[in-house]
Design a protein around this motif. Structure first.
Motif, PDB file in Angstrom:
ATOM      1  N   LEU A 130       2.579  -3.718  -2.582  1.00 57.10           N
ATOM      2  CA  LEU A 130       1.197  -4.168  -2.631  1.00 57.10           C
ATOM      3  C   LEU A 130       0.664  -4.109  -3.865  1.00 57.10           C
ATOM      4  O   LEU A 130       0.771  -3.128  -4.847  1.00 57.10           O
ATOM      5  CB  LEU A 130       0.193  -2.913  -1.900  1.00 57.10           C
ATOM      6  CG  LEU A 130      -1.044  -3.192  -1.960  1.00 57.10           C
ATOM      7  CD1 LEU A 130      -1.608  -4.386  -1.461  1.00 57.10           C
ATOM      8  CD2 LEU A 130      -2.080  -1.929  -1.412  1.00 57.10           C
ATOM      9  N   ILE A 131       0.309  -5.076  -4.453  1.00 59.30           N
ATOM     10  CA  ILE A 131      -0.423  -5.253  -5.839  1.00 59.30           C
ATOM     11  C   ILE A 131      -2.228  -5.445  -5.911  1.00 59.30           C
ATOM     12  O   ILE A 131      -2.523  -6.253  -5.104  1.00 59.30           O
ATOM     13  CB  ILE A 131       0.021  -6.664  -6.588  1.00 59.30           C
ATOM     14  CG1 ILE A 131       1.474  -6.468  -6.468  1.00 59.30           C
ATOM     15  CG2 ILE A 131      -0.608  -6.597  -7.999  1.00 59.30           C
ATOM     16  CD1 ILE A 131       2.468  -7.868  -7.078  1.00 59.30           C
ATOM     17  N   GLY A 132      -2.432  -4.189  -6.116  1.00 57.84           N
ATOM     18  CA  GLY A 132      -4.014  -4.051  -5.917  1.00 57.84           C
ATOM     19  C   GLY A 132      -4.528  -2.780  -5.019  1.00 57.84           C
ATOM     20  O   GLY A 132      -4.522  -3.317  -3.783  1.00 57.84           O
ATOM     21  N   ALA A 133      -4.507  -1.785  -5.416  1.00 57.54           N
ATOM     22  CA  ALA A 133      -4.804  -0.538  -4.539  1.00 57.54           C
ATOM     23  C   ALA A 133      -6.350  -0.555  -4.421  1.00 57.54           C
ATOM     24  O   ALA A 133      -7.072   0.545  -4.460  1.00 57.54           O
ATOM     25  CB  ALA A 133      -4.333   0.762  -5.061  1.00 57.54           C
ATOM     26  N   ASN A 134      -7.160  -1.819  -4.157  1.00 57.46           N
ATOM     27  CA  ASN A 134      -8.301  -1.823  -4.118  1.00 57.46           C
ATOM     28  C   ASN A 134      -8.722  -1.446  -2.508  1.00 57.46           C
ATOM     29  O   ASN A 134      -7.799  -1.252  -1.572  1.00 57.46           O
ATOM     30  CB  ASN A 134      -9.095  -3.097  -4.406  1.00 57.46           C
ATOM     31  CG  ASN A 134      -8.387  -4.160  -4.052  1.00 57.46           C
ATOM     32  OD1 ASN A 134      -7.925  -4.300  -3.006  1.00 57.46           O
ATOM     33  ND2 ASN A 134      -8.315  -5.002  -4.898  1.00 57.46           N
ATOM     34  N   GLY A 135     -10.153  -1.602  -2.073  1.00 51.83           N
ATOM     35  CA  GLY A 135     -10.278  -1.416  -0.737  1.00 51.83           C
ATOM     36  C   GLY A 135      -9.725  -2.349   0.396  1.00 51.83           C
ATOM     37  O   GLY A 135      -9.048  -1.781   1.285  1.00 51.83           O
ATOM     38  N   LEU A 136      -9.474  -3.567  -0.049  1.00 49.12           N
ATOM     39  CA  LEU A 136      -8.898  -4.366   0.792  1.00 49.12           C
ATOM     40  C   LEU A 136      -7.487  -4.276   0.930  1.00 49.12           C
ATOM     41  O   LEU A 136      -6.858  -4.382   1.725  1.00 49.12           O
ATOM     42  CB  LEU A 136      -9.190  -5.955   0.192  1.00 49.12           C
ATOM     43  CG  LEU A 136      -8.383  -7.222   0.696  1.00 49.12           C
ATOM     44  CD1 LEU A 136      -8.657  -7.194   2.362  1.00 49.12           C
ATOM     45  CD2 LEU A 136      -8.450  -8.411   0.155  1.00 49.12           C
ATOM     46  N   GLY A 137      -6.539  -4.180  -0.377  1.00 45.98           N
ATOM     47  CA  GLY A 137      -5.213  -3.966  -0.472  1.00 45.98           C
ATOM     48  C   GLY A 137      -4.983  -2.439   0.335  1.00 45.98           C
ATOM     49  O   GLY A 137      -3.898  -2.422   1.235  1.00 45.98           O
ATOM     50  N   THR A 138      -5.519  -1.233   0.194  1.00 49.22           N
ATOM     51  CA  THR A 138      -5.288  -0.178   0.916  1.00 49.22           C
ATOM     52  C   THR A 138      -5.574  -0.027   2.376  1.00 49.22           C
ATOM     53  O   THR A 138      -4.842   0.267   3.181  1.00 49.22           O
ATOM     54  CB  THR A 138      -5.903   1.106   0.587  1.00 49.22           C
ATOM     55  OG1 THR A 138      -7.447   0.709   0.251  1.00 49.22           O
ATOM     56  CG2 THR A 138      -5.492   1.385  -1.169  1.00 49.22           C
ATOM     57  N   GLU A 139      -6.589  -1.022   2.978  1.00 46.50           N
ATOM     58  CA  GLU A 139      -6.811  -1.168   4.166  1.00 46.50           C
ATOM     59  C   GLU A 139      -5.510  -1.905   4.850  1.00 46.50           C
ATOM     60  O   GLU A 139      -5.069  -1.829   5.979  1.00 46.50           O
ATOM     61  CB  GLU A 139      -7.956  -1.799   4.582  1.00 46.50           C
ATOM     62  CG  GLU A 139      -9.135  -1.052   4.572  1.00 46.50           C
ATOM     63  CD  GLU A 139      -9.383   0.054   5.473  1.00 46.50           C
ATOM     64  OE1 GLU A 139      -8.942  -0.094   6.657  1.00 46.50           O
ATOM     65  OE2 GLU A 139      -9.663   1.222   4.948  1.00 46.50           O
ATOM     66  N   ILE A 140      -5.063  -2.999   4.177  1.00 42.86           N
ATOM     67  CA  ILE A 140      -4.024  -3.650   4.519  1.00 42.86           C
ATOM     68  C   ILE A 140      -2.718  -2.870   4.976  1.00 42.86           C
ATOM     69  O   ILE A 140      -2.030  -2.817   5.764  1.00 42.86           O
ATOM     70  CB  ILE A 140      -3.722  -4.964   3.754  1.00 42.86           C
ATOM     71  CG1 ILE A 140      -4.728  -6.026   3.885  1.00 42.86           C
ATOM     72  CG2 ILE A 140      -2.062  -5.550   4.139  1.00 42.86           C
ATOM     73  CD1 ILE A 140      -4.645  -7.029   2.769  1.00 42.86           C
ATOM     74  N   LEU A 141      -2.456  -2.104   3.931  1.00 46.35           N
ATOM     75  CA  LEU A 141      -1.227  -1.138   3.962  1.00 46.35           C
ATOM     76  C   LEU A 141      -1.471  -0.114   4.960  1.00 46.35           C
ATOM     77  O   LEU A 141      -0.503   0.396   5.753  1.00 46.35           O
ATOM     78  CB  LEU A 141      -1.098  -0.749   2.446  1.00 46.35           C
ATOM     79  CG  LEU A 141       0.116   0.017   2.116  1.00 46.35           C
ATOM     80  CD1 LEU A 141       1.483  -1.023   2.264  1.00 46.35           C
ATOM     81  CD2 LEU A 141       0.326   0.339   0.745  1.00 46.35           C
ATOM     82  N   LYS A 142      -2.681   0.329   5.193  1.00 46.58           N
ATOM     83  CA  LYS A 142      -2.904   1.269   6.180  1.00 46.58           C
ATOM     84  C   LYS A 142      -2.463   0.832   7.599  1.00 46.58           C
ATOM     85  O   LYS A 142      -1.893   1.414   8.575  1.00 46.58           O
ATOM     86  CB  LYS A 142      -4.463   1.660   6.333  1.00 46.58           C
ATOM     87  CG  LYS A 142      -4.700   2.593   7.296  1.00 46.58           C
ATOM     88  CD  LYS A 142      -6.065   2.887   7.679  1.00 46.58           C
ATOM     89  CE  LYS A 142      -6.902   1.925   8.261  1.00 46.58           C
ATOM     90  NZ  LYS A 142      -8.280   1.960   8.746  1.00 46.58           N
ATOM     91  N   ALA A 143      -3.042  -0.471   7.709  1.00 40.67           N
ATOM     92  CA  ALA A 143      -2.440  -1.241   8.944  1.00 40.67           C
ATOM     93  C   ALA A 143      -0.915  -1.171   9.119  1.00 40.67           C
ATOM     94  O   ALA A 143      -0.688  -1.473  10.508  1.00 40.67           O
ATOM     95  CB  ALA A 143      -3.082  -2.434   9.212  1.00 40.67           C
ATOM     96  N   LEU A 144      -0.091  -1.092   8.078  1.00 40.21           N
ATOM     97  CA  LEU A 144       1.388  -1.259   8.226  1.00 40.21           C
ATOM     98  C   LEU A 144       2.030   0.263   8.288  1.00 40.21           C
ATOM     99  O   LEU A 144       2.982   0.403   8.670  1.00 40.21           O
ATOM    100  CB  LEU A 144       1.862  -1.922   6.926  1.00 40.21           C
ATOM    101  CG  LEU A 144       1.391  -3.265   7.147  1.00 40.21           C
ATOM    102  CD1 LEU A 144       2.043  -4.000   5.654  1.00 40.21           C
ATOM    103  CD2 LEU A 144       2.403  -4.136   8.129  1.00 40.21           C
ATOM    104  N   VAL A 145       1.238   1.248   7.731  1.00 35.22           N
ATOM    105  CA  VAL A 145       1.562   2.460   7.580  1.00 35.22           C
ATOM    106  C   VAL A 145       1.583   3.169   8.770  1.00 35.22           C
ATOM    107  O   VAL A 145       2.402   4.090   9.302  1.00 35.22           O
ATOM    108  CB  VAL A 145       0.966   3.301   6.261  1.00 35.22           C
ATOM    109  CG1 VAL A 145       1.262   4.664   6.579  1.00 35.22           C
ATOM    110  CG2 VAL A 145       1.476   2.971   5.091  1.00 35.22           C
ATOM    111  N   LEU A 146       0.373   3.115   9.607  1.00 33.02           N
ATOM    112  CA  LEU A 146       0.212   3.750  10.842  1.00 33.02           C
ATOM    113  C   LEU A 146       1.181   3.370  11.942  1.00 33.02           C
ATOM    114  O   LEU A 146       1.539   4.367  12.623  1.00 33.02           O
ATOM    115  CB  LEU A 146      -1.152   3.385  11.267  1.00 33.02           C
ATOM    116  CG  LEU A 146      -2.475   4.360  10.501  1.00 33.02           C
ATOM    117  CD1 LEU A 146      -3.746   3.701  11.097  1.00 33.02           C
ATOM    118  CD2 LEU A 146      -2.290   5.740  10.661  1.00 33.02           C
TER     119      LEU A 146
END
Length: 159
Positions: free
Chosen positions: A36-52
């Protein structure tokens, strides 16, 4: 005599995903390595959907520090983390969501410098996701990833 065993803890934890994409899909997700490039609100929400659901591993690239504005748009930062590296802070919070997932971060140098120096092996990733990255950086990154055959997902939020 055969014994019948119940579901194991992994089957219980990931029951919804297993019903959706099956055992083979879950194994593919668990072997995934996402950048993930960009740990802003959008990026972290995308990553959350993969981490969970149990992504195998992720790497966050972001050289920015947490700002007050981040605290209003990013669930994974807090006012107590202002002026701390955003990549580190969000990585730590995301890893807490699922202890099965491995997470790392790169907070120095910037993505532009990483691309100029060619110091990061992007071929290790199954996919690179960007969040609100500038057009010039996207172009350079796409040109870097294309010969490696690494998919690039571009996310942008407006408003």
């Amino acid at each position: 005599m055969s014994t019948v065993s119940g579901p194991d803890s992994k089957q219980i934890q990931y029951d919804r995903q297993l019903r959706l994409w099956g055992d083979h899909g879950q194994k593919a997700l668990e072997s995934g390595n996402v950048c993930l490039i960009g740990a802003n609100g959008l990026g972290t929400e995308i990553l959350k959907a993969l981490v969970l659901p149990g992504l195998g591993s992720f790497t966050i690239i972001d050289h920015q520090l947490v700002t007050l504005a981040d605290c209003g748009s990013n669930f994974f930062v807090h006012p107590s983390t202002i002026d701390q590296p955003r990549a580190r802070v969000t990585c730590e919070f995301l890893k807490q969501l699922n202890p099965d997932v491995r997470g790392t971060f790169v907070d120095k140098p910037s993505i532009n410098d990483l691309l100029k120096q060619n110091t990061l092996d992007f071929s290790q990733f199954n996919v690179v996701i960007t969040a609100n990255l500038s057009f010039n950086t996207l172009t350079t990154l796409a040109n870097h990833l294309w010969p490696l055959k690494v998919p690039l997902l571009v996310a942008r939020a407006y408003g």
